[in-house]
Design an enzyme around this catalytic site. Sequence first.
Site, PDB file in Angstrom:
ATOM      1  N   TYR A 132      34.960  33.166  27.578  1.00 20.83           N
ATOM      2  CA  TYR A 132      33.513  34.045  27.909  1.00 20.83           C
ATOM      3  C   TYR A 132      32.354  33.264  26.863  1.00 20.83           C
ATOM      4  CZ  TYR A 132      36.024  35.366  32.274  1.00 20.83           C
ATOM      5  OH  TYR A 132      36.894  35.162  33.730  1.00 20.83           O
TER       6      TYR A 132
ATOM      7  N   PRO B  22      30.068  33.892  38.983  1.00 21.62           N
ATOM      8  CA  PRO B  22      29.954  33.881  40.522  1.00 21.62           C
ATOM      9  C   PRO B  22      28.372  34.293  41.159  1.00 21.62           C
ATOM     10  CG  PRO B  22      31.124  35.172  39.889  1.00 21.62           C
ATOM     11  CD  PRO B  22      30.402  34.702  38.379  1.00 21.62           C
TER      12      PRO B  22
ATOM     13  N   HIS C  88      30.595  36.706  34.110  1.00 16.29           N
ATOM     14  CA  HIS C  88      31.702  37.625  34.961  1.00 16.29           C
ATOM     15  C   HIS C  88      32.650  37.947  33.686  1.00 16.29           C
ATOM     16  CE1 HIS C  88      35.340  35.873  36.546  1.00 16.29           C
ATOM     17  NE2 HIS C  88      35.363  35.014  36.924  1.00 16.29           N
TER      18      HIS C  88
ATOM     19  N   SER D 197      40.259  30.268  43.788  1.00 14.72           N
ATOM     20  CA  SER D 197      40.558  31.547  43.343  1.00 14.72           C
ATOM     21  C   SER D 197      40.784  32.460  45.659  1.00 14.72           C
ATOM     22  CB  SER D 197      39.567  32.464  42.724  1.00 14.72           C
ATOM     23  OG  SER D 197      39.685  33.524  43.105  1.00 14.72           O
TER      24      SER D 197
HETATM   25  N1  COA Z   1      55.641  36.752  55.845  1.00 11.67           N
HETATM   26  C1  COA Z   1      54.599  38.089  55.985  1.00 11.67           C
HETATM   27  N2  COA Z   1      53.584  38.354  55.858  1.00 11.67           N
HETATM   28  C2  COA Z   1      53.171  38.396  54.462  1.00 11.67           C
HETATM   29  C3  COA Z   1      53.963  37.432  54.177  1.00 11.67           C
HETATM   30  C4  COA Z   1      55.619  36.988  54.593  1.00 11.67           C
HETATM   31  N3  COA Z   1      56.309  36.142  53.581  1.00 11.67           N
HETATM   32  N4  COA Z   1      53.332  37.125  52.236  1.00 11.67           N
HETATM   33  C5  COA Z   1      52.547  37.738  52.158  1.00 11.67           C
HETATM   34  N5  COA Z   1      52.337  38.629  53.351  1.00 11.67           N
HETATM   35  C6  COA Z   1      51.447  40.076  53.482  1.00 11.67           C
HETATM   36  C7  COA Z   1      51.277  40.467  52.550  1.00 11.67           C
HETATM   37  O1  COA Z   1      52.094  41.393  52.984  1.00 11.67           O
HETATM   38  C8  COA Z   1      49.218  41.063  52.583  1.00 11.67           C
HETATM   39  O2  COA Z   1      49.064  42.063  53.465  1.00 11.67           O
HETATM   40  P1  COA Z   1      48.410  42.688  53.634  1.00 11.67           P
HETATM   41  O3  COA Z   1      46.819  41.495  54.842  1.00 11.67           O
HETATM   42  O4  COA Z   1      48.673  43.557  54.432  1.00 11.67           O
HETATM   43  O5  COA Z   1      47.317  43.452  52.851  1.00 11.67           O
HETATM   44  C9  COA Z   1      49.539  39.770  53.077  1.00 11.67           C
HETATM   45  O6  COA Z   1      49.991  38.380  53.503  1.00 11.67           O
HETATM   46  C10 COA Z   1      48.923  38.881  51.116  1.00 11.67           C
HETATM   47  O7  COA Z   1      49.589  38.471  51.007  1.00 11.67           O
HETATM   48  P2  COA Z   1      49.573  37.297  50.331  1.00 11.67           P
HETATM   49  O8  COA Z   1      48.697  36.117  50.541  1.00 11.67           O
HETATM   50  O9  COA Z   1      51.557  36.497  49.405  1.00 11.67           O
HETATM   51  O10 COA Z   1      48.667  37.258  48.495  1.00 11.67           O
HETATM   52  P3  COA Z   1      48.540  38.690  47.581  1.00 11.67           P
HETATM   53  O11 COA Z   1      47.541  39.681  48.984  1.00 11.67           O
HETATM   54  O12 COA Z   1      49.362  38.968  47.321  1.00 11.67           O
HETATM   55  O13 COA Z   1      47.309  38.214  47.347  1.00 11.67           O
HETATM   56  C11 COA Z   1      47.043  36.679  45.001  1.00 11.67           C
HETATM   57  C12 COA Z   1      47.657  36.750  45.705  1.00 11.67           C
HETATM   58  C13 COA Z   1      47.396  36.178  44.040  1.00 11.67           C
HETATM   59  C14 COA Z   1      45.933  36.165  45.665  1.00 11.67           C
HETATM   60  C15 COA Z   1      46.746  38.166  44.381  1.00 11.67           C
HETATM   61  O14 COA Z   1      47.824  38.394  43.789  1.00 11.67           O
HETATM   62  C16 COA Z   1      45.389  38.283  43.107  1.00 11.67           C
HETATM   63  O15 COA Z   1      46.218  38.269  41.864  1.00 11.67           O
HETATM   64  N6  COA Z   1      44.397  38.286  42.929  1.00 11.67           N
HETATM   65  C17 COA Z   1      43.458  38.497  42.389  1.00 11.67           C
HETATM   66  C18 COA Z   1      42.675  37.173  42.650  1.00 11.67           C
HETATM   67  C19 COA Z   1      41.124  37.404  41.499  1.00 11.67           C
HETATM   68  O16 COA Z   1      41.650  37.279  40.226  1.00 11.67           O
HETATM   69  N7  COA Z   1      40.547  36.560  41.459  1.00 11.67           N
HETATM   70  C20 COA Z   1      39.394  36.416  40.913  1.00 11.67           C
HETATM   71  C21 COA Z   1      38.153  35.727  41.249  1.00 11.67           C
HETATM   72  S1  COA Z   1      37.252  35.522  40.302  1.00 11.67           S
END
Ligand code: COA
Length: 628
Positions: free
Chosen positions: A128, A141, A345, A556
Amino acid sequence: MNIESANERLRHLLDVLSSVQVRPIANGLRPKIAVQGTASVTQIQTNRYVYNQEALLKYPVPQLSKTLTKYLETVRPLLSNEDFKHAEQLVSDFQNPNSTANKLQALLEKRAAEMDNWLTDWWQRVAYLEYRMPVTVHVSPGITLPRQNFKGLEGQLSHTVPIDKLGQKPLCMSQYYQMLSTCRIPGAKRDEMVTYPGDHPKAPKHITVIHNNHFFTVPVYGSDGAQLSMKQLIGQFEHVINQSQSPAPPVGILGTDKRDNWYKAYTKMCKDKKNKQNFEEIQRSIVVLCLDKSINDNHHDEVTSMLYEMHNGSGSQCNSANRWPDKTIQVVVGPEGQIGCSCEHATAEGPPILALLEYCLPFVEKDIPESSPAPGVALPTRLDFSISPDISDMMVSSCQALDSTIQDLDLIGSKFDVFGKNVPKANKLSPDAFIQVALQLAYYRMYGHPVATYESGSLRLFHRGRTDTIRSCTSASLEYCQTMVNPNSSISEKVQKLRDAVMAHRKYTDEVIKGQGIDRHFLGLKLIALENGIDLPKLLTDPVFESSCYWQLSTSQVPTKSENILCFAPVVPDGYGVCYNPMEKSMLFAVSAWNSCPDTNAAKLYSHLKEALIDAQDILMQSQNSNL
Ligand code: COA
């Protein structure tokens, strides 16, 4: 804009946000958000107060051998056999006991032992603060919040922001402490960040309001430290509007320029004492509130038009100068119900910023009785700038530069309402991985080959963690794409490949969030070599390595409960930026590309993405039906 419509607009996020501050709780456990009606409010800076940090892990340095094995796995789908052999050779040379690899690893581990997080300061600097392209469009963003009818009122109670969690595990909340009263300041080669915590001698009691390109310091506390009542705030904002009926010179546009140009203008302007004071007022203010004019956008649909407004202000003739791009949080309110945020950011990612905004949203929608007025309210002060002819020239060139960048931006926002997280979940698949695999298929169908793909993975399980890269293109995703385009593939083969690809993505994700990603580790090895005057190992300068980090798909996930979309620009000239918000029964997408690249097209990629999502659902359904 007339005062009545302004009044309505001001009954939004504005005074909720204006009076929101983060403060520590006595037991040091949770950051606390104090909203209107609470007495003394202090603001703090990360690290000064410990909240929940004992429960957090210390960010590790991954083992070198594991990183190198993973590296080869991630480049395999992107390389020809010959190039892959070359990559293997470089890895083997790097692991040779005579190479500098072990020395670099040892130096990195030493740094890790001495610091609370070996990566975060470096990351903020190189990703950054040393980045010299404009923050507007290229880095910051834009976030749209649900369009309002302006009937809401603001909150009055004191609340705490719940600790973010990953499953049952608490996440680091330090980014929340760097969102308010924080600003970036342009520097010669590297910018810096300033934050004014509550115990700072210059702790702010005001917000900055921008209207018609005029800047105002607007006090939001009375002389006894009590927050202003809603009526008083409205009075403050009416005053702002009365004092800014015709447009001011576009000083705000200077901050949208390349950082070195902005630095030049900034230092020139700082020679004038009043200008310097004005800058400091803006930098110290709790947040910036941009009261925009009507955007009259006939080129885009409503969602996309709002994205442009939040992301870049829609051009110099529109609202791009009605901004202070260096401010971490700028709340934007348009005259037709648009609300959202433009974020710098360097100190925080989208998820915590959106969590804070979402936290405030219910206060906008509730009718809350008027609180008692605060005593001793100072009127807003207009920040008039002294502008020399060369600064005027710079404004003209900043306007031109920004307008041409915005014209080059190919951005669309859309709601995919066929299904949401419910479908992958019902099929026992991770929704995030499901979307990423669909993106791989969309790209493959459009271009006929796989692509190096970046997904932000959170490191907030760790103390002061930011992000690492989830490399979404895997051998398994390539096999899925090849199977899907092969007319001879059976449904069961397709479903099996889909499941394998989703599992591979989820496995990589789990490793990243546990601190075992490879990209920040490589960055660390590079930076520690540079700091110690050690030649960079060939592995890290080789074109194969560089091409594996040439993120033509930069993606993302930013999930929220309400229908909000975050958008960002592509990070390379021939790439895409894809941000998504998977909701239970729908998904929101923002896809960006550059018009100047003849090979990219945001709408086309999005159309392939929709098809890829629907195809994945279809094969899952067909496979279920055939099992009945
Ligand atoms: N079967 C059924 N449900 C499942 C599943 C499976 N095999 N795997 C995951 N799920 C469910 C989870 O329990 C969760 O349930 P919820 O909606 O009730 O919370 C949901 O599905 C979402 O899980 P998933 O899609 O696997 O994603 P996540 O929430 O673990 O997120 C990332 C993954 C990578 C996006 C997250 O860990 C992350 O790092 N986010 C940061 C993003 C960021 O910083 N962005 C910057 C922008 S500037």
